[in-house]
Design an enzyme around this catalytic site. Structure first.
Site, short mmCIF file in Angstrom:
data_model
loop_
_atom_site.label_atom_id
_atom_site.label_comp_id
_atom_site.label_asym_id
_atom_site.label_seq_id
_atom_site.Cartn_x
_atom_site.Cartn_y
_atom_site.Cartn_z
N ASP A 1 -1.30 -6.24 -0.48
CA ASP A 1 -1.34 -5.57 0.83
C ASP A 1 -2.76 -5.08 1.09
OD1 ASP A 1 -0.19 -4.62 3.11
OD2 ASP A 1 1.01 -3.05 2.15
N GLU B 1 9.25 -4.27 10.66
CA GLU B 1 9.63 -2.97 10.11
C GLU B 1 10.19 -2.04 11.19
OE1 GLU B 1 6.80 -1.24 7.40
OE2 GLU B 1 7.88 0.66 7.32
N ASP C 1 0.84 -1.21 0.00
CA ASP C 1 0.00 0.00 0.00
C ASP C 1 0.87 1.26 0.00
OD1 ASP C 1 0.86 -0.11 2.62
OD2 ASP C 1 -1.12 0.15 3.51
N SER C 2 2.20 1.07 0.04
CA SER C 2 3.13 2.19 -0.16
C SER C 2 2.87 2.83 -1.53
CB SER C 2 4.58 1.72 -0.08
OG SER C 2 4.80 0.62 -0.94
N GLU D 1 -1.58 -5.80 8.69
CA GLU D 1 -0.74 -5.17 9.72
C GLU D 1 -1.30 -5.38 11.12
OE1 GLU D 1 0.10 -1.05 9.00
OE2 GLU D 1 0.81 -1.41 6.96
N LYS E 1 -1.29 -9.39 2.87
CA LYS E 1 -0.56 -8.93 4.06
C LYS E 1 -1.51 -8.09 4.92
CE LYS E 1 2.79 -5.60 4.02
NZ LYS E 1 2.22 -4.58 4.93
O1 KIV Z 1 3.52 -1.08 1.60
C1 KIV Z 1 4.67 -1.54 1.56
O2 KIV Z 1 5.37 -1.38 0.56
C2 KIV Z 1 5.13 -2.28 2.74
C3 KIV Z 1 6.58 -2.56 3.02
C4 KIV Z 1 6.74 -3.70 3.94
C5 KIV Z 1 7.53 -2.61 1.92
O3 KIV Z 1 4.32 -2.63 3.53
#
Ligand code: KIV
Length: 278
Positions: free
Chosen positions: A82, A181, A43-44, A113, A111
């Site tokens: 993500d 992280e 999500d970056s 969090e 993924k």
């Molecule tokens: O959003 C992202 O790119 C991440 C990192 C772990 C690279 O969550």
């Protein structure tokens, strides 16, 4: 095609896991070609590809466009989608529905969090339903406002123990790996040594089972901010700037397009056109 067992195999054989982010078709093609161990459609991309200030504004529907593009480019890679902010936090049903959209879009895993009762229950249900989950602990950007900004995590033994406790819960819930992280290298090593699943570090030192970074950061393409843990392997921003400046100059000076980049009419049509102009 790589699967979650690829990650465990690498950890068990002490081979480091190399992961990168991708948001688009052509970057995904390159990562596929080099046989990267995993691709995260992070999500970056909210900041890097869409210019948002942080990750809060990106939606599941926006993420799906990028997951589909990456899946079209990386046919042999393990792709992780993500889950964006609040796309999995409201209820188990909401989380499962959105996680399944990621898989249908071409991701092999998702993924998530953090670690609270809801996340643990969702990870269990996702894994039971056939959706592998990569956990994410330490600095978790989606919780930035409650953490109080971009802060290094795990700076005291007490904090390290808390992260390890969370990591063990994620492991028990069925995560195939955990991103760690922004934490001291010794903290990440301690956590890694006390888990049987792999850890993937970002700003967490060399002793995690693997590493992930934002591809645009290490290529020197995204320059709004460069974290200390980023090593630049290229300066694409400068290369792009110079190339595009050269293009602009050549258009202004009528150097581009030259004959080489142009098409010609056949002789008879040239003659006719000449007659018409006269
Ligand atoms: O959003 C992202 O790119 C991440 C990192 C772990 C690279 O969550």
């Amino acid at each position: 095609m790589k699967t979650i067992s690829h990650f465990q195999k690498l950890k068990n054989s002490n081979e480091k896991i190399a992961m990168l982010t991708a948001y688009d078709y052509s970057t995904a093609q390159v990562l596929d070609k080099i046989g990267i161990d995993g691709i995260l459609v992070g999500d970056s991309l909210a900041m890097v590809a869409l210019g948002y200030e942080n990750t809060y504004n990106i939606t599941i529907d926006e993420m799906l466009v990028f997951v589909k593009a990456v899946a079209r480019g990386a046919k042999n890679s393990f792709i992780i989608g993500d889950m964006p902010f609040m796309s999995y936090n409201l209820s188990l049903e909401q989380g499962l529905e959105n996680a399944s959209k990621m898989i249908k879009a071409g991701a092999s895993a998702v993924k998530m969090e953090g670690c609270n009762e809801h996340i643990i229950a969702l990870i269990k249900r996702s894994v039971e339903s056939g959706i592998p989950v990569l956990g994410h602990l330490g600095f978790t950007p989606q919780l930035m406002n409650t953490i109080g900004g971009h802060k290094i995590q795990g700076k005291t033994v007490n904090q390290i123990d808390k992260i390890l406790e969370s990591a063990k819960k994620l492991q028990e819930a069925g995560c195939f790996a955990i991103v760690l992280e922004l934490m001291p290298a010794e903290a990440a090593k301690y956590i890694t040594d006390n888990l049987y699943i792999p850890t993937i570090g970002i700003g967490a030192g060399k002793d995690c089972s693997g590493q992930i970074v934002v591809t645009d950061d290490i290529l020197g393409k995204f320059t709004d901010f460069v974290p200390k843990f980023v090593k630049k392997y290229a300066n694409l921003n400068e290369i792009t700037l110079n190339a595009l400046q050269e293009y602009k100059r050549e258009v202004k000076e009528e150097i581009f397009p030259s004959e080489k980049e142009s098409f010609e009419l056949v002789i008879e049509e040239k003659v006719k056109l000449g007659a018409e102009i006269c």
